[in-house]
Design a protein around this motif. Sequence first.
Motif, PDB file in Angstrom:
ATOM      1  N   ALA A 122       0.814  -1.219   0.000  1.00 52.53           N
ATOM      2  CA  ALA A 122       0.000   0.000   0.000  1.00 52.53           C
ATOM      3  C   ALA A 122       0.846   1.267   0.000  1.00 52.53           C
ATOM      4  N   ALA A 123       1.972   1.244   0.731  1.00 49.87           N
ATOM      5  CA  ALA A 123       2.793   2.453   0.857  1.00 49.87           C
ATOM      6  C   ALA A 123       3.457   2.853  -0.449  1.00 49.87           C
ATOM      7  N   HIS A 124       3.599   1.898  -1.379  1.00 55.84           N
ATOM      8  CA  HIS A 124       4.250   2.226  -2.649  1.00 55.84           C
ATOM      9  C   HIS A 124       3.531   1.575  -3.837  1.00 55.84           C
ATOM     10  N   MET A 125       2.213   1.375  -3.689  1.00 58.49           N
ATOM     11  CA  MET A 125       1.439   0.777  -4.774  1.00 58.49           C
ATOM     12  C   MET A 125       1.453   1.652  -6.029  1.00 58.49           C
ATOM     13  N   HIS A 126       1.678   2.953  -5.865  1.00 63.88           N
ATOM     14  CA  HIS A 126       1.697   3.862  -7.015  1.00 63.88           C
ATOM     15  C   HIS A 126       2.960   3.688  -7.862  1.00 63.88           C
ATOM     16  N   LEU A 127       3.937   2.938  -7.341  1.00 64.85           N
ATOM     17  CA  LEU A 127       5.161   2.661  -8.091  1.00 64.85           C
ATOM     18  C   LEU A 127       5.066   1.268  -8.690  1.00 64.85           C
ATOM     19  N   LEU A 128       5.397   1.137  -9.961  1.00 65.10           N
ATOM     20  CA  LEU A 128       5.277  -0.166 -10.603  1.00 65.10           C
ATOM     21  C   LEU A 128       6.408  -1.110 -10.198  1.00 65.10           C
ATOM     22  N   SER A 129       7.510  -0.589  -9.709  1.00 67.29           N
ATOM     23  CA  SER A 129       8.605  -1.420  -9.223  1.00 67.29           C
ATOM     24  C   SER A 129       8.660  -1.370  -7.700  1.00 67.29           C
ATOM     25  N   GLY A 130       9.533  -2.177  -7.121  1.00 64.79           N
ATOM     26  CA  GLY A 130       9.724  -2.137  -5.685  1.00 64.79           C
ATOM     27  C   GLY A 130       8.950  -3.174  -4.910  1.00 64.79           C
ATOM     28  N   ASP A 131       8.352  -4.160  -5.601  1.00 71.87           N
ATOM     29  CA  ASP A 131       7.612  -5.197  -4.893  1.00 71.87           C
ATOM     30  C   ASP A 131       8.533  -6.026  -3.999  1.00 71.87           C
ATOM     31  N   ASP A 132       9.820  -6.064  -4.333  1.00 73.09           N
ATOM     32  CA  ASP A 132      10.762  -6.823  -3.509  1.00 73.09           C
ATOM     33  C   ASP A 132      11.611  -5.917  -2.624  1.00 73.09           C
ATOM     34  N   ASP A 133      12.410  -5.023  -3.237  1.00 69.86           N
ATOM     35  CA  ASP A 133      13.347  -4.242  -2.432  1.00 69.86           C
ATOM     36  C   ASP A 133      12.667  -3.215  -1.537  1.00 69.86           C
ATOM     37  N   LEU A 134      11.618  -2.545  -2.017  1.00 72.72           N
ATOM     38  CA  LEU A 134      10.934  -1.568  -1.177  1.00 72.72           C
ATOM     39  C   LEU A 134      10.186  -2.241  -0.036  1.00 72.72           C
ATOM     40  N   PHE A 135       9.599  -3.401  -0.314  1.00 69.42           N
ATOM     41  CA  PHE A 135       8.902  -4.121   0.760  1.00 69.42           C
ATOM     42  C   PHE A 135       9.885  -4.501   1.858  1.00 69.42           C
ATOM     43  N   VAL A 136      11.055  -5.029   1.472  1.00 62.60           N
ATOM     44  CA  VAL A 136      12.069  -5.387   2.467  1.00 62.60           C
ATOM     45  C   VAL A 136      12.583  -4.142   3.165  1.00 62.60           C
ATOM     46  N   ASN A 137      12.837  -3.085   2.394  1.00 62.77           N
ATOM     47  CA  ASN A 137      13.380  -1.867   2.984  1.00 62.77           C
ATOM     48  C   ASN A 137      12.481  -1.299   4.062  1.00 62.77           C
ATOM     49  N   GLN A 138      11.182  -1.419   3.875  1.00 63.84           N
ATOM     50  CA  GLN A 138      10.239  -0.832   4.823  1.00 63.84           C
ATOM     51  C   GLN A 138       9.887  -1.763   5.978  1.00 63.84           C
ATOM     52  N   ASN A 139      10.209  -3.055   5.835  1.00 58.34           N
ATOM     53  CA  ASN A 139       9.768  -4.006   6.857  1.00 58.34           C
ATOM     54  C   ASN A 139      10.870  -4.828   7.513  1.00 58.34           C
ATOM     55  N   ALA A 140      12.045  -4.839   6.931  1.00 57.39           N
ATOM     56  CA  ALA A 140      13.128  -5.656   7.478  1.00 57.39           C
ATOM     57  C   ALA A 140      13.801  -4.960   8.657  1.00 57.39           C
ATOM     58  N   THR A 141      14.141  -5.751   9.661  1.00 58.80           N
ATOM     59  CA  THR A 141      14.888  -5.253  10.821  1.00 58.80           C
ATOM     60  C   THR A 141      16.041  -6.217  11.112  1.00 58.80           C
ATOM     61  N   ALA A 142      16.876  -5.815  12.039  1.00 57.04           N
ATOM     62  CA  ALA A 142      17.991  -6.679  12.435  1.00 57.04           C
ATOM     63  C   ALA A 142      17.502  -7.961  13.084  1.00 57.04           C
ATOM     64  N   PHE A 143      16.267  -7.962  13.571  1.00 53.91           N
ATOM     65  CA  PHE A 143      15.758  -9.093  14.335  1.00 53.91           C
ATOM     66  C   PHE A 143      14.860 -10.029  13.529  1.00 53.91           C
ATOM     67  N   ASN A 144      14.231  -9.523  12.467  1.00 55.21           N
ATOM     68  CA  ASN A 144      13.261 -10.361  11.752  1.00 55.21           C
ATOM     69  C   ASN A 144      13.757 -10.856  10.403  1.00 55.21           C
ATOM     70  N   THR A 145      15.034 -10.637  10.084  1.00 59.69           N
ATOM     71  CA  THR A 145      15.559 -10.968   8.756  1.00 59.69           C
ATOM     72  C   THR A 145      16.756 -11.895   8.855  1.00 59.69           C
ATOM     73  N   THR A 146      16.818 -12.864   7.956  1.00 59.11           N
ATOM     74  CA  THR A 146      17.949 -13.784   7.900  1.00 59.11           C
ATOM     75  C   THR A 146      18.355 -14.012   6.454  1.00 59.11           C
ATOM     76  N   VAL A 147      19.491 -14.670   6.272  1.00 61.74           N
ATOM     77  CA  VAL A 147      20.064 -14.912   4.946  1.00 61.74           C
ATOM     78  C   VAL A 147      20.275 -16.406   4.759  1.00 61.74           C
ATOM     79  N   GLN A 148      19.866 -16.920   3.589  1.00 59.46           N
ATOM     80  CA  GLN A 148      20.073 -18.328   3.243  1.00 59.46           C
ATOM     81  C   GLN A 148      20.616 -18.383   1.815  1.00 59.46           C
ATOM     82  N   ILE A 149      21.927 -18.557   1.673  1.00 57.30           N
ATOM     83  CA  ILE A 149      22.473 -18.593   0.305  1.00 57.30           C
ATOM     84  C   ILE A 149      23.520 -19.683   0.127  1.00 57.30           C
ATOM     85  N   SER A 150      23.313 -20.838   0.708  1.00 56.32           N
ATOM     86  CA  SER A 150      24.158 -21.972   0.361  1.00 56.32           C
ATOM     87  C   SER A 150      23.928 -22.280  -1.118  1.00 56.32           C
TER      88      SER A 150
END
Length: 373
Positions: free
Chosen positions: A222-250
């Motif tokens: 909703a915060a950036h629905m007016h932008l056609l891009s950003g479904d991935d990076d903007l969503f993470v940027n606005q919702n990711a924190t040091a506590f709720n995010t992890t990395v899996q890249i084996s």
Amino acid sequence: MEELVHYTLFILFQVCFVVQLYFLFYYYNGFKFSNFISNNPAVKTLPISVVICARNEAQNLQENLPAILAQNYSDFEVVVVNDCSNDDSSHILNQFKAAYPNLKIVTVSEHKLFKTGKKFALTMGIKAAKNEYLLFTDADCKPASEQWLQLMQDGFTDQKEIVLGYSPYRKTGGLFNTFIRFETIKTAINYLSAALNNNPYMGVGRNMGYTKSLFFRSKGFAAHMHLLSGDDDLFVNQNATAFNTTVQISPETHTYSEAKDSLGSYYRQKRRHMGVGKYYRTKNRILITLDALSGFLFYTFLTVLLLLKFEPWIVGGIFIFRLVIQSIIYPKIFRKLDAADLIWWLPLLDLFYYIYLNVFGIVGSVTKNLKWK
């Protein structure tokens, strides 16, 4: 006066050098203790919904969807949103549906009054998903192994609601493909090391996951629905924190896709992606800009000072010292991200990369909404 100008350029060159060293060790600090191997493989099996948006992706669905539907995992569904396609996507999906009962098809039709974008299609797919834990990829992506689902879902815990993966491009040869792969791995190093250093700021929709609860709790796009891009990076940027995010890249969790093969298509893709960077959180924009600008100015001042023949041994020595540090830090990271061959191109690609960052940074700052397909 001329001597003062030369010394000023030399001081600025050294400042850029110090800033670049900071980022090199910042990246290294994130990766150095990370093996990216699941700590508890096969311990848990969370019900997973894989969500894929596809617009006119008939061939890619034919080639890549079986590798997702046939994952070695006991409890998952695949939700494919057929987004206003006018090719054979519907026919191909129906064929797969007959063979794979865990495939769910969501059809989005073109509206007469307005154009729907990827965020709308993703929202429809998320609403249709029956499970709490969601993984996302694209129709042109293929998992590196049948363990993709198992290892990616292992990142989810009671505290971890966002899982960031890695999606490299396939090696096909040629300088253009080499640069695209280098730019992709540098972008990955940036956002993955930031997450590993407890400062997550983006993810890539070709390989990432988050919970359904987080999506609806944060009101989706909703915060950036007016932008056609950003479904991935903007969503993470606005919702990711040091506590709720992890990395899996084996290596088993990578999802591979084909890189663009023409400058025009690559430009359109990057123009669309870079156009949302200006909406990142301020602290993230500052760090990204500082890296991009210091790298570009480092090479600019290096060239000017060498042309002016101002302390060439010292100036050249600083450049070589930075290159040596890169040659110590990057190989291990590049090997972890399946790009060891690129380290030989480092001096040339690094220069092009910082030129690219600043050019597209300017383009992105003036970019308006563009269609996603």
